[in-house]
Scaffold this active site. Structure first.
Site, short mmCIF file in Angstrom:
data_model
loop_
_atom_site.label_atom_id
_atom_site.label_comp_id
_atom_site.label_asym_id
_atom_site.label_seq_id
_atom_site.Cartn_x
_atom_site.Cartn_y
_atom_site.Cartn_z
N ASP A 1 -2.89 5.20 -3.03
CA ASP A 1 -2.25 4.06 -2.37
C ASP A 1 -1.47 3.30 -3.44
O ASP A 1 -1.98 3.10 -4.55
CB ASP A 1 -3.30 3.12 -1.77
CG ASP A 1 -3.80 3.59 -0.40
OD1 ASP A 1 -3.55 4.75 -0.04
OD2 ASP A 1 -4.46 2.78 0.28
N ASP B 1 -5.42 -5.23 -6.37
CA ASP B 1 -4.83 -6.58 -6.38
C ASP B 1 -5.70 -7.70 -5.81
O ASP B 1 -5.22 -8.81 -5.59
CB ASP B 1 -3.43 -6.57 -5.74
CG ASP B 1 -3.39 -5.97 -4.36
OD1 ASP B 1 -4.43 -5.49 -3.89
OD2 ASP B 1 -2.31 -5.99 -3.74
N HIS C 1 -7.70 -0.71 -3.84
CA HIS C 1 -6.58 -1.59 -4.21
C HIS C 1 -6.99 -2.55 -5.33
O HIS C 1 -7.99 -3.24 -5.26
CB HIS C 1 -6.02 -2.35 -3.00
CG HIS C 1 -5.61 -1.39 -1.92
ND1 HIS C 1 -5.32 -1.77 -0.65
CD2 HIS C 1 -5.41 -0.03 -1.97
CE1 HIS C 1 -4.99 -0.70 0.07
NE2 HIS C 1 -5.04 0.36 -0.72
N ASP D 1 0.83 -1.22 0.00
CA ASP D 1 0.00 0.00 0.00
C ASP D 1 0.86 1.26 0.00
O ASP D 1 0.40 2.33 -0.40
CB ASP D 1 -0.89 0.05 1.26
CG ASP D 1 -1.87 -1.11 1.32
OD1 ASP D 1 -1.89 -1.92 0.40
OD2 ASP D 1 -2.60 -1.18 2.32
N CYS E 1 -0.46 -8.13 -1.02
CA CYS E 1 -0.48 -6.93 -0.17
C CYS E 1 0.71 -6.90 0.80
O CYS E 1 1.26 -5.84 1.09
CB CYS E 1 -1.74 -6.89 0.69
SG CYS E 1 -3.29 -7.06 -0.18
N1 GLY Z 1 -10.02 -4.47 -1.98
C1 GLY Z 1 -9.65 -5.75 -1.52
C2 GLY Z 1 -10.78 -6.66 -1.36
O1 GLY Z 1 -11.36 -7.18 -2.27
O2 GLY Z 1 -11.18 -6.87 -0.28
#
Ligand code: GLY
Length: 375
Positions: free
Chosen positions: A195, A246, A244, A107, A350
């Site tokens: 991030d 990923d 995020h 992050d 992560c």
């Molecule tokens: N953003 C990460 C998840 O799917 O929880």
């Protein structure tokens, strides 16, 4: 061995990586950016303070084991220096009652070639998280004469950076999905905020998720900062809490991406991939119905894998469907137990940041089309 910093993507052979630690992790109090992130039905709502010691120890055990597995593959592993996060953060512009963690370096640190940039996070509680990585950054700076040690412009994170009254307890899941599909997020465009885990690096192209933690102004910053790279803004309308990229859109090797089937990339944004013969396949279903307790992420951490090279991937050990799919896609799978660490900041991807992957800055998208994602 002295350090080489170099990484242009998430799939070339991994040689040196940072793996996070769970020590002193805190559930932070609500603030303008995080009240939107914590799902309304989460047991974390209204709760804050240091995470229970037994959960920290269990997470650290899995993180240490992960580091050992990577070392067994011949990869050099570095670890951050924990800070006591259970203390208030005060700047001239805001005060919040605690920090967060140093479990997910992904992050905070973005490696692009010989540069590692410390991000411009929108959560006030993460304002000083980069400090846990500074001893390593200094070491890399001392050891690699070409390493570029960079801090992105620091956001001030005043109230101007967030929409007021954006968060409403009564909003339904459908309304939330409508909002995120319309790219209506809690963050404003007042200053660049991002991030590092919202950035998917594919050589000359950066695909950046526009969501709760990264805004369009940040993409404009990337475009100006890296004039030789192409910056693409992507969004995934099926995600009610888009932070995020990923656990949503994960490259496995040149030409192949797995996409969360609940958060498919919109048709018009796929053009650039289709024009360059990239295949986007639906990721396998997660093996679990719910994330572990006190976890910010969804069950889709199942696809949050760490690619070791074009044929090898680490997948969480209980994610049987994802492992089976990887196998069918021609990858050798290394199972890594990790669910005890999820609550501290996410999955296997992560919990790492690249220092060195072999390979150079390739152009994987030479066929430029009329691409609506291009910033
Ligand atoms: N953003 C990460 C998840 O799917 O929880």
């Amino acid at each position: 061995m002295t350090t080489i910093v170099n990484s242009w993507n998430d799939f070339d052979p991994l040689k040196h990586v940072i793996v996070g630690r769970a020590d002193f992790s805190v559930i932070p109090p609500e603030e303008p950016a995080t009240s939107e992130k914590v799902p309304i039905d989460s047991e974390m709502r209204g709760m804050w303070g240091p995470r229970p010691t037994a959960t920290v120890e269990a997470a650290n055990e899995q993180l240490d084991n992960y580091a050992k597995i990577l070392e067994g593959l011949g990869i050099k592993v570095d670890r951050p220096t924990p800070l006591q996060w259970n203390q208030a953060i005060t700047t001239p512009d805001f005060r919040t009652e605690s920090g967060f963690t140093q479990m997910p370096p992904r992050d905070i640190l973005l490696t692009i070639g010989k540069e590692i940039i410390s991000s411009a996070n929108s959560f006030r509680c993460r304002y000083f998280e980069y400090l846990a990585y500074w001893p390593l950054m200094k070491q890399y700076f001392d050891e690699d004469p070409e390493f570029l040690w960079t801090q992105a412009p620091r956001p001030r994170l005043t109230d101007k950076s967030y929409k007021h009254n954006y968060y409403d307890e009564k909003i339904s899941l459908e309304e939330r999905l409508e909002r995120t599909a319309a790219k209506d997020f809690v963050t404003t465009e007042f200053e660049p905020m991002w991030d590092a885990a919202d950035v998917m690096r594919v050589g000359k192209d950066l695909f950046i998720q526009h969501g709760l933690t990264t805004n369009r102004t940040a993409m404009e910053w990337f475009k100006r900062y890296y004039p030789d790279l192409r910056v693409h803004a992507v969004n995934f309308p099926g995600d009610p809490y888009p932070i995020h990229i990923d656990a949503t859109f994960v490259p496995l090797r040149p030409g192949l991406i797995i996409n969360n089937p609940h958060r498919r990339l919109p048709e018009e944004q796929r053009k650039i991939f289709e024009a360059n013969d990239w295949q986007i396949v639906d990721a396998a279903q997660p093996a679990h119905d719910t994330p572990p307790p006190l976890c910010y992420s969804s069950v889709w951490l199942s696809m949050n894998c760490l690619v070791i090279d074009h044929k090898t991937v680490c997948v969480e050990a209980s994610e049987v469907h994802q492992m089976e799919q990887m196998d069918k896609l021609g990858m050798n799978v290394i199972p890594v137990p990790f669910r005890d660490a999820y609550a501290f900041g996410g999955g296997l991807h992560c919990a790492t940041a690249d220092v060195y992957r072999e390979g150079t800055c390739e152009d994987y998208f030479p066929n430029q089309v009329d691409d609506p994602t291009l910033v």
